[in-house]
Design a protein around this motif. Structure first.
Motif, PDB file in Angstrom:
ATOM      1  N   LEU A 179       0.839  -1.161   0.146  1.00  0.00           N
ATOM      2  CA  LEU A 179      -0.011   0.082   0.029  1.00  0.00           C
ATOM      3  C   LEU A 179       0.743   1.247   0.029  1.00  0.00           C
ATOM      4  N   PHE A 180       1.932   1.232   0.828  1.00  0.00           N
ATOM      5  CA  PHE A 180       2.536   2.459   0.919  1.00  0.00           C
ATOM      6  C   PHE A 180       3.998   2.656   0.619  1.00  0.00           C
ATOM      7  N   GLU A 181       4.548   1.439   0.092  1.00  0.00           N
ATOM      8  CA  GLU A 181       6.109   1.585  -0.211  1.00  0.00           C
ATOM      9  C   GLU A 181       6.160   1.241  -1.801  1.00  0.00           C
ATOM     10  N   LYS A 182       5.805   0.122  -2.243  1.00  0.00           N
ATOM     11  CA  LYS A 182       5.907  -0.551  -3.582  1.00  0.00           C
ATOM     12  C   LYS A 182       5.486   0.588  -4.823  1.00  0.00           C
ATOM     13  N   ARG A 183       6.193   0.670  -5.674  1.00  0.00           N
ATOM     14  CA  ARG A 183       5.641   1.688  -6.889  1.00  0.00           C
ATOM     15  C   ARG A 183       4.302   0.879  -7.547  1.00  0.00           C
ATOM     16  N   TRP A 184       3.419   1.648  -7.551  1.00  0.00           N
ATOM     17  CA  TRP A 184       1.974   1.228  -8.185  1.00  0.00           C
ATOM     18  C   TRP A 184       2.276   1.445  -9.996  1.00  0.00           C
ATOM     19  N   HIS A 185       2.120   0.310 -10.488  1.00  0.00           N
ATOM     20  CA  HIS A 185       1.925   0.638 -12.065  1.00  0.00           C
ATOM     21  C   HIS A 185       0.734   1.313 -12.309  1.00  0.00           C
ATOM     22  N   PRO A 186       1.054   2.186 -13.285  1.00  0.00           N
ATOM     23  CA  PRO A 186      -0.197   3.031 -13.802  1.00  0.00           C
ATOM     24  C   PRO A 186      -1.173   2.201 -14.441  1.00  0.00           C
ATOM     25  N   PHE A 187      -1.178   1.110 -15.061  1.00  0.00           N
ATOM     26  CA  PHE A 187      -2.143   0.593 -15.567  1.00  0.00           C
ATOM     27  C   PHE A 187      -2.882  -0.473 -14.553  1.00  0.00           C
ATOM     28  N   VAL A 188      -2.363  -0.709 -13.381  1.00  0.00           N
ATOM     29  CA  VAL A 188      -2.841  -1.297 -12.357  1.00  0.00           C
ATOM     30  C   VAL A 188      -4.041  -0.182 -11.560  1.00  0.00           C
ATOM     31  N   THR A 189      -3.314   0.968 -11.389  1.00  0.00           N
ATOM     32  CA  THR A 189      -3.848   2.103 -10.911  1.00  0.00           C
ATOM     33  C   THR A 189      -5.343   2.439 -11.682  1.00  0.00           C
ATOM     34  N   ALA A 190      -5.145   2.555 -13.073  1.00  0.00           N
ATOM     35  CA  ALA A 190      -6.121   2.776 -13.909  1.00  0.00           C
ATOM     36  C   ALA A 190      -7.363   1.959 -13.804  1.00  0.00           C
ATOM     37  N   VAL A 191      -7.108   0.745 -13.465  1.00  0.00           N
ATOM     38  CA  VAL A 191      -8.115  -0.552 -13.589  1.00  0.00           C
ATOM     39  C   VAL A 191      -8.930   0.079 -12.163  1.00  0.00           C
ATOM     40  N   LEU A 192      -8.114   0.283 -11.093  1.00  0.00           N
ATOM     41  CA  LEU A 192      -8.725   0.746  -9.820  1.00  0.00           C
ATOM     42  C   LEU A 192      -9.444   2.132  -9.746  1.00  0.00           C
ATOM     43  N   VAL A 193      -9.053   3.038 -10.695  1.00  0.00           N
ATOM     44  CA  VAL A 193      -9.719   4.055 -10.860  1.00  0.00           C
ATOM     45  C   VAL A 193     -11.019   4.023 -11.513  1.00  0.00           C
ATOM     46  N   GLY A 194     -11.051   3.033 -12.451  1.00  0.00           N
ATOM     47  CA  GLY A 194     -12.148   2.672 -13.455  1.00  0.00           C
ATOM     48  C   GLY A 194     -13.350   2.081 -12.520  1.00  0.00           C
ATOM     49  N   LEU A 195     -12.700   1.178 -11.591  1.00  0.00           N
ATOM     50  CA  LEU A 195     -13.687   0.384 -10.570  1.00  0.00           C
ATOM     51  C   LEU A 195     -14.430   1.567  -9.626  1.00  0.00           C
ATOM     52  N   ILE A 196     -13.493   2.737  -9.169  1.00  0.00           N
ATOM     53  CA  ILE A 196     -14.160   3.440  -8.212  1.00  0.00           C
ATOM     54  C   ILE A 196     -15.077   4.344  -8.904  1.00  0.00           C
ATOM     55  N   ALA A 197     -14.870   4.563 -10.366  1.00  0.00           N
ATOM     56  CA  ALA A 197     -15.697   5.563 -11.188  1.00  0.00           C
ATOM     57  C   ALA A 197     -16.903   4.708 -11.335  1.00  0.00           C
ATOM     58  N   LEU A 198     -16.785   3.359 -11.627  1.00  0.00           N
ATOM     59  CA  LEU A 198     -17.885   2.640 -11.592  1.00  0.00           C
ATOM     60  C   LEU A 198     -18.958   2.616 -10.400  1.00  0.00           C
ATOM     61  N   LEU A 199     -18.033   2.566  -9.154  1.00  0.00           N
ATOM     62  CA  LEU A 199     -19.101   2.384  -8.039  1.00  0.00           C
ATOM     63  C   LEU A 199     -19.921   3.771  -7.654  1.00  0.00           C
ATOM     64  N   ALA A 200     -19.297   4.877  -8.147  1.00  0.00           N
ATOM     65  CA  ALA A 200     -19.839   6.174  -7.679  1.00  0.00           C
ATOM     66  C   ALA A 200     -21.253   6.324  -8.468  1.00  0.00           C
ATOM     67  N   TRP A 201     -21.252   5.312  -9.386  1.00  0.00           N
ATOM     68  CA  TRP A 201     -22.571   5.626  -9.924  1.00  0.00           C
ATOM     69  C   TRP A 201     -24.027   5.252  -9.088  1.00  0.00           C
ATOM     70  N   PRO A 202     -24.053   3.936  -8.716  1.00  0.00           N
ATOM     71  CA  PRO A 202     -25.056   3.602  -7.820  1.00  0.00           C
ATOM     72  C   PRO A 202     -24.904   4.341  -6.527  1.00  0.00           C
ATOM     73  N   LEU A 203     -23.540   4.713  -5.964  1.00  0.00           N
ATOM     74  CA  LEU A 203     -23.644   5.409  -4.690  1.00  0.00           C
ATOM     75  C   LEU A 203     -24.341   6.781  -4.626  1.00  0.00           C
ATOM     76  N   SER A 204     -24.016   7.273  -5.795  1.00  0.00           N
ATOM     77  CA  SER A 204     -24.554   8.847  -6.097  1.00  0.00           C
ATOM     78  C   SER A 204     -25.991   8.695  -6.297  1.00  0.00           C
ATOM     79  N   GLU A 205     -26.335   7.826  -7.246  1.00  0.00           N
ATOM     80  CA  GLU A 205     -27.896   7.790  -7.484  1.00  0.00           C
ATOM     81  C   GLU A 205     -28.498   7.295  -6.275  1.00  0.00           C
ATOM     82  N   ALA A 206     -28.307   6.597  -5.430  1.00  0.00           N
ATOM     83  CA  ALA A 206     -28.969   6.235  -4.139  1.00  0.00           C
ATOM     84  C   ALA A 206     -29.372   7.461  -3.323  1.00  0.00           C
ATOM     85  N   THR A 207     -28.761   8.537  -3.573  1.00  0.00           N
ATOM     86  CA  THR A 207     -28.952   9.878  -2.784  1.00  0.00           C
ATOM     87  C   THR A 207     -29.733  10.763  -3.562  1.00  0.00           C
ATOM     88  N   GLY A 208     -30.066  10.553  -4.943  1.00  0.00           N
ATOM     89  CA  GLY A 208     -30.857  11.375  -5.587  1.00  0.00           C
ATOM     90  C   GLY A 208     -29.798  12.101  -6.670  1.00  0.00           C
TER      91      GLY A 208
END
Length: 358
Positions: free
Chosen positions: A193-222
């Motif tokens: 989590l805090f020392e190993k260098r993160w590969h940009p492509f791995v980071t991108a997958v995580l960003v895409g998943l978080i962006a996906l998660l934002a949709w149902p979480l946001s819409e649940a609040t209107g």
């Protein structure tokens, strides 16, 4: 209200943590495409767009979320995105990058963030509303690319996935530059989590998943949308001035606050947090860049995340055309800020050397 606070901070915290640790900086990525001929961060963005697009359209197909592309204010999108691209070079980071770098203790990002919030607030509910709204009247009624051609979104998603996969495979097959391995000072999850260098492509997958998660979480609040930075950033300042929480406080506000907190946690955990004050020239540049970001993103209807990541994933003209002109604006500013001064300095050194020899 509690659900809005918890899920907004959670999603934003995850995004801020991942972007800080993965150094997911679109400003640097767009700039490096031009200056260093390095496209890896752009390919990483394509990965994040693809992951989100597949997930969101699957959720739409299942009837779990809703999306309406609306009309396409093409003139505002083109001009606003170009101006935004110039702004992020001067500010030293895009809208989201400014939030997460502020969490690292970078005072210049705080200055850029204030300019960004102030200008966006003026454009959306202040004295510049006529400027913001007037140009958006130049629009075409259809913003959705699939709707324009009268077909499903899935062929476009499949094409994007194939192109992205090809670029990623080609990049990963290139010979790697040998970097001396550092002996880990931490063990297990703490190291990852805090020392190993993160590969940009791995980071991108995580960003895409978080962006996906934002949709149902946001819409649940209107709030019927995914990730968004500009309007929530403006809302914070508008709320502080007016105190009108019902009008300005929503899920997006807690999202951007979460980005700051998540980045702070990542920076502290990796021992990268420290206050760094800019010199006067950098401070002025950061503030000017923040103003241009707020102005451009308001016109364009989104920033590098709202348009460059979310609206592209939704297969809209606004998203993809905005991304193109955002990059062009970045390259234009990079020429005047980096390329031209370096060329002039090199020319002066050559002239001085020739004169000394003579």
């Amino acid at each position: 209200m509690l659900q809005m606070i918890v899920t907004g901070l959670l999603c934003g915290g995850l995004l801020g943590f991942v972007m800080q640790r993965g150094r997911f900086c679109l400003t640097g990525g767009f700039r490096d495409m031009y200056i260093a001929k390095d496209n890896r961060m752009f390919y990483a963005l394509l990965i994040a767009i693809t992951v989100q697009s597949v997930g969101v359209f699957a959720l739409i197909r299942l009837g779990l979320i809703q999306f309406n592309a609306g009309d396409f204010p093409w003139l505002a999108t083109v001009l606003g995105s170009f101006i935004f691209g110039i702004g992020i070079i001067l500010a030293g980071g895009c809208a989201t990058g400014t939030w997460y770098r502020a969490g690292e203790g970078l005072i210049g990002s705080w200055i850029a963030l204030f300019g960004y919030m102030a200008m966006a607030a003026m454009m959306k509910s202040g004295a510049l509303v006529p400027v913001n709204d007037g140009i958006k009247e130049v629009a075409v009624p259809v913003n959705s690319i699939p709707e324009t051609f009268g077909i499903s979104a899935w062929p476009f998603i499949a094409l994007l996935a194939l192109i992205t996969a090809g670029l990623v495979v080609k990049t990963l097959r290139k010979p790697k530059v040998a970097i001396p391995a550092m002996k880990p000072k931490r063990k297990g999850l703490n190291h990852l989590l805090f020392e190993k260098r993160w590969h940009p492509f791995v980071t991108a997958v995580l960003v895409g998943l978080i962006a996906l998660l934002a949709w149902p979480l946001s819409e649940a609040t209107g709030r019927m949308s995914g990730l968004g930075i500009t309007t929530p950033s403006a809302n914070i300042l508008q709320y502080l001035v007016t105190g009108d929480g019902d009008k300005y406080i929503n899920w997006g506000v807690f999202l951007v606050l979460g980005i700051f907190l998540g980045s702070f946690a990542a920076a502290k955990g990796s021992r990268e947090f420290r206050f760094r004050a800019p010199d006067a020239k950098t401070a002025v540049s950061s503030f000017a860049g923040g103003l241009l970001m707020g102005f451009g993103a308001s016109w364009a209807g989104g920033c590098s995340i709202g348009n460059g990541l979310v609206m592209t994933a939704m297969m809209t003209w606004q998203g993809w055309i905005s991304l193109i002109f955002m990059i062009l604006g970045t390259w234009t500013a990079a020429y005047f800020v980096y390329v031209r001064p370096r060329a002039k300095a090199k020319q002066n050194r050559s002239a001085a050397s020739a004169a000394a020899t003579a």
